[in-house]
Design a protein around this motif. Structure first.
Motif, short mmCIF file in Angstrom:
data_model
loop_
_atom_site.label_atom_id
_atom_site.label_comp_id
_atom_site.label_asym_id
_atom_site.label_seq_id
_atom_site.Cartn_x
_atom_site.Cartn_y
_atom_site.Cartn_z
N CYS A 1 0.86 -1.19 0.00
CA CYS A 1 0.00 0.00 0.00
C CYS A 1 0.89 1.24 0.00
CB CYS A 1 -0.97 -0.01 1.16
SG CYS A 1 -0.41 -0.88 2.62
N ALA A 2 1.60 1.44 -1.11
CA ALA A 2 2.56 2.53 -1.21
C ALA A 2 1.88 3.86 -1.48
CB ALA A 2 3.54 2.25 -2.33
N ALA A 3 0.65 3.81 -1.98
CA ALA A 3 -0.05 5.06 -2.32
C ALA A 3 -1.37 5.10 -1.57
CB ALA A 3 -0.24 5.16 -3.82
N GLU A 4 -2.48 5.25 -2.27
CA GLU A 4 -3.75 5.48 -1.58
C GLU A 4 -4.53 4.23 -1.24
OE1 GLU A 4 -3.32 7.77 -4.33
OE2 GLU A 4 -2.80 9.50 -3.10
N SER A 5 -4.39 3.19 -2.03
CA SER A 5 -5.21 2.01 -1.72
C SER A 5 -4.52 1.17 -0.65
CB SER A 5 -5.46 1.18 -2.98
OG SER A 5 -4.26 0.65 -3.47
N HIS B 1 -5.05 2.09 5.58
CA HIS B 1 -4.69 0.72 5.20
C HIS B 1 -5.80 -0.28 5.53
CE1 HIS B 1 -0.13 1.79 5.56
NE2 HIS B 1 -0.74 2.38 4.56
N THR B 2 -6.59 0.04 6.57
CA THR B 2 -7.50 -0.99 7.09
C THR B 2 -8.97 -0.78 6.75
OG1 THR B 2 -7.58 0.23 9.16
CG2 THR B 2 -6.02 -1.57 9.06
N VAL B 3 -9.32 0.41 6.27
CA VAL B 3 -10.74 0.67 5.99
C VAL B 3 -10.98 0.61 4.48
CG1 VAL B 3 -12.60 2.36 6.12
CG2 VAL B 3 -11.08 2.04 8.06
N PHE B 4 -11.95 -0.19 4.08
CA PHE B 4 -12.23 -0.35 2.66
C PHE B 4 -12.67 0.99 2.03
CE2 PHE B 4 -15.51 -1.07 -0.63
CZ PHE B 4 -14.67 -1.61 -1.60
N GLY B 5 -12.09 1.31 0.89
CA GLY B 5 -12.46 2.52 0.15
C GLY B 5 -12.10 3.81 0.88
N PHE B 6 -11.09 3.72 1.77
CA PHE B 6 -10.76 4.86 2.62
C PHE B 6 -10.47 6.13 1.82
CE2 PHE B 6 -7.74 7.60 4.81
CZ PHE B 6 -8.38 7.79 6.01
N TYR B 7 -9.69 5.98 0.76
CA TYR B 7 -9.22 7.19 0.08
C TYR B 7 -10.37 8.07 -0.44
CZ TYR B 7 -6.70 10.36 -2.89
OH TYR B 7 -6.21 11.51 -3.45
N GLN B 8 -11.40 7.40 -0.94
CA GLN B 8 -12.52 8.17 -1.46
C GLN B 8 -13.26 8.88 -0.32
OE1 GLN B 8 -15.28 5.99 -3.92
NE2 GLN B 8 -16.29 7.86 -4.60
N LEU B 9 -13.41 8.18 0.80
CA LEU B 9 -14.07 8.79 1.95
C LEU B 9 -13.25 9.98 2.44
CD1 LEU B 9 -15.13 5.62 3.98
CD2 LEU B 9 -16.26 6.72 2.05
N GLN B 10 -11.93 9.77 2.50
CA GLN B 10 -11.06 10.85 2.97
C GLN B 10 -11.14 12.06 2.04
OE1 GLN B 10 -6.87 10.43 2.27
NE2 GLN B 10 -6.36 11.09 4.33
N SER B 11 -11.21 11.80 0.74
CA SER B 11 -11.25 12.94 -0.17
C SER B 11 -12.56 13.72 0.02
CB SER B 11 -11.04 12.50 -1.61
OG SER B 11 -12.19 11.93 -2.12
N VAL B 12 -13.63 13.01 0.41
CA VAL B 12 -14.89 13.73 0.68
C VAL B 12 -14.72 14.60 1.93
CG1 VAL B 12 -17.33 13.51 1.27
CG2 VAL B 12 -16.31 11.95 -0.40
#
Lengths: 453, 301
Positions: A93-97, A403-414
């Motif tokens: 998980c070097a980037a967002e996923s 790293h542990t929450v599914f689809g985190f990056y999209q939620l974070q961007s919101v």
């Protein structure tokens, strides 16, 4: 004449192509080529290159090759290599996923049997338990930690000396080391040095994400099972305790900017960041962040220190741990060979080399003394104090939600977009939080629909 | 003899296809292929890693109820509506000034074109400094010269798009060159005849320069609109779509969905809608062109 010429051109071409195929296949037939996808980090890549070279020398049947891409392209590259049916054998998980995003899509190989088989050489107990938890998906280990980071307070000791302030506590259970005290110190460190009416030196920069400050103020944005790899169904902010914690945390963060004026506004921060990592510029007294604040060379014109994260609310402490487990592609042709290399990168010798070259911590407990040795060379703290800081950082921690929450990056961007008006001083915390919850929940619902299909 | 020639010409034809085949194959595989694939994906739920699942019109239905789709469309139209006409007017004015007979003209032409040579990320980083509300040169000058407290530019929901429009003028050098070539192609006898008839500069501009330049204006208008609907780099590098979605350009939203959130199906649907929008706008401009574009060659007919 013409015909003859053209025939010979075709012949030559065909012979060339066939011979090159034969040559290349015969060269590679003897070796298993294992690819590892890495991000273009100037500190990491030379270390990786050396480790690969060492590994290839001692493993004549395996050839490890690194594919290095810029940070922003890491996930697109990983996913498109998958789509093309030629995934890298090793990735992380070097980037967002996060590895949970990979696990839910069934991308990573479960390592349980390998770890059981090689338990002597791996010695799983040597790893911090939080780091192994941070690589576990619904009970299965999906990666072996290679890189590790922790959260603490990092400070510019010279600025403390100049202001005549005592260095902050290194003991995590020091009851006197509170958020309010930290703000008090930050006020003293905030200065307009040249008297032009503009602040030149800020007391505190808190870089923690929303889920981290929710933890710090005694709440949580997600339910416990979400961190174990089960997709979130909604934010846990409908519980009053969690809601109030995050609301308070947002208010405190906004106050740093506009009430106490001890933290740089987004506009100023942009300028500071363009000069380099904020702490290293000497423009910020204290930073709460991952230990990347002290990665790489530290400027010699200042003294540096590290401290415990203070209590935001009495008796509660929880900070973020960042573990980078190496994952093996489930569809890899060379799973065994890839495992050999993953094991090597997580081995004490490779980890020691990483500490030496990058002053980064290892997930292995046995190497903590090597790390302390390394960082004590440029920090004002005694080795006992450093031991104390690390003790707390790995005790009061939970793995990064990215790293542990599914689809985190999209939620974070919101929620990053939704909190913009708060950090710009345009809206109040409650107003921002209420819309944020609604918008993030909407996104969660959309994501659920996708994976239920 | 005759058969020989036709045999050779046939052979030449084969060679033609042989030599152009890299392009044809590339075009089919890398352009047409993905276009067709994206049309298919736009009807699917597709995260790139797992196989696409057909969901019919669902992505298109979602699109119309997605507030960020409308936001992205609004942001992009706002930018396009202002930046394209302003860019055309500004570059036409500069081209006319550069078309005067004065000393050192070559230098001026070079100076105005030079910024267009640098583009993309480098320019974006440069303008981030210029626009910085507290340390940027723009607000510094506004204060020193006019005693105006400049806005927060990229950090302000109201000012981020105007800021990016101002920045877009950085690249007008390309249009200036095209206009200059057009201006120099206008026969001088038209102006001379108008002068004899007693026309002043303004009348000459309206009645000669503009009509003679109209085919070129049409070209730059179409290219400008297509370009402005595809703005990406500035938003990606400078604002990441913020603050609070105020610079969420359409293509940036496509990029986020495709490569950051891995909603490739939805991103494909967004792309097809963008394609249709650009196609309709271009058709509209071409349909309207007989009303305002003047082609010398059609005059006799």
């Amino acid at each position: 004449m013409f015909r003859c010429k053209s025939l010979s051109v075709w012949k030559v071409l065909i012979v060339l192509i066939l011979s090159s195929l034969v040559v290349s296949s015969s060269v590679y037939a003897q070796k298993a080529t294992v690819t590892i996808l890495w991000r273009d980090d100037p500190d990491e890549v030379p270390v990786l290159d050396t480790l690969i070279a060492n590994f290839n020398k001692t493993h004549p049947k395996i050839e490890v090759k690194a594919i290095v891409v810029p940070y922003d392209e890491y996930d697109p590259k990983l996913f498109s290599m998958w789509a093309a049916g030629t995934p890298p054998d090793i990735f992380w998980c070097a980037a967002e996923s996060g590895y949970v995003d990979h696990a839910i899509r069934d991308m990573n190989f479960t390592l349980n049997t390998f770890i059981e088989r090689d338990k002597k050489s791996i010695n799983l107990n040597d790893f911090y338990s939080a780091a192994i938890e941070g690589a576990t998906f619904r009970g299965d280990i999906k990666g072996l930690p290679f890189a590790q980071a922790y959260t603490a307070v990092f400070y510019n000791a010279t600025l403390f000396d100049n202001a005549g302030i005592k260095y902050p506590a290194t003991n995590w259970i020091d009851k006197s080391w509170t958020w309010d005290k930290m703000v008090e110190i930050a006020k003293k460190l905030t200065k307009d040095i040249n008297g032009d009416g503009r602040i030149d030196q800020y007391g505190l920069l808190d870089t923690r994400d929303l889920f981290e400050i929710a933890w710090a103020w005694g709440g949580d944005m997600f339910d416990a099972d979400v961190y174990k790899g089960y997709p979130p169904k909604k934010l846990a902010l409908d519980k009053t305790k969690n809601y109030n914690a995050l609301l308070k945390a947002l208010q405190e963060r906004a106050d740093l900017l506009y009430k106490h004026k001890v933290s740089p506004t987004p506009a100023t921060l942009q300028v500071i960041e363009q000069m380099g990592s904020p702490l290293k510029t000497g423009k910020v007294g204290m930073v709460i962040s991952g230990d990347w604040a002290i990665w790489g060379a530290m400027p010699k014109n200042y003294k540096w220190g590290i401290a415990a994260v203070p209590y935001s609310v009495p008796n509660i402490k929880k900070v973020c741990l960042y573990t980078d487990p190496l994952e093996i592609a489930r569809t890899s042709k060379y799973i065994n060979e890839a495992w050999e290399f993953v094991k090597y990168l997580a081995s004490p010798s490779a980890q020691k080399f990483l500490i030496e070259k990058t002053s980064r911590i290892s997930s292995r407990r046995s190497l903590r003394k090597d790390y302390i040795e390394k960082i004590s060379s440029f920090l004002v703290n005694s080795k006992r104090e450093l031991e104390e800081v690390l003790d707390g950082a790995f005790r009061y921690c939970q793995e990064d939600a990215e790293h542990t929450v599914f689809g985190f990056y999209q939620l974070q961007s919101v929620w990053t977009s939704e909190t913009d008006p708060l950090w710009l001083g345009k809206k109040q915390p409650k107003e921002v939080l209420d819309t944020l919850i609604q918008k993030v929940n909407q996104t969660i619902l959309e994501n659920l629909k996708k994976i239920s299909k | 003899m005759r058969t020989n020639i036709s045999a050779i010409s046939k052979k030449e034809e084969r060679y033609f296809y042989l030599f152009i085949s890299p392009w044809i194959i590339g075009f089919l595989i890398f352009i047409i292929g993905p276009i067709i694939a994206s049309l298919y994906f736009s009807f699917c739920n597709y995260d790139v890693v797992t196989p696409p699942v057909w969901t019919g019109l669902q992505n298109y239905k979602k699109l119309f109820s997605d507030p960020l789709f409308w936001r992205a469309l609004k942001v992009t139209s706002y930018y396009s509506l202002l930046s394209v006409p302003l860019g055309i007017i500004l570059s036409l004015i500069i081209a006319i000034l550069l078309n005067q007979k004065i000393r050192g003209l070559v230098w001026f032409r070079t100076i105005y074109y030079v910024p267009s040579v640098i583009s993309g990320v480098a320019v974006s980083l440069l303008w981030m400094w210029i626009f910085n509300p507290e340390f940027g040169i723009l607000n510094f000058l506004l204060w020193k010269l006019f005693r105006i407290h400049g806005p927060a530019w990229l950090m302000s929901e109201e000012w981020v798009i105007p800021a990016l429009i101002i920045m877009s003028f950085w690249g007008i050098g390309g249009d200036i060159v095209i206009y200059l070539a057009g201006l120099q192609g206008i026969p001088t006898e038209l102006y001379e005849a108008a002068e004899i008839d007693g026309a002043n500069s303004w009348k000459k501009f309206i009645n000669i320069t503009i009509p003679m330049m109209s085919p070129i204006l049409l070209f730059t208008l179409v290219m400008g609109i297509i370009g402005s609907f595809q703005v990406f780099t500035q938003a990606y590098v400078m604002t990441r779509g913020g603050p609070h979605y105020a610079s969420l350009f359409y293509v940036l939203y496509i990029y986020q969905n495709a490569f950051q959130f891995f909603n490739m199906g939805y991103a494909s649907a967004l792309s097809w809608i963008l394609f249709i929008i650009i196609l309709l706008l271009t058709l509209l401009i071409f349909k309207s062109s007989p009303l305002w574009v003047y082609y010398e060659s059609t005059r006799e007919r």
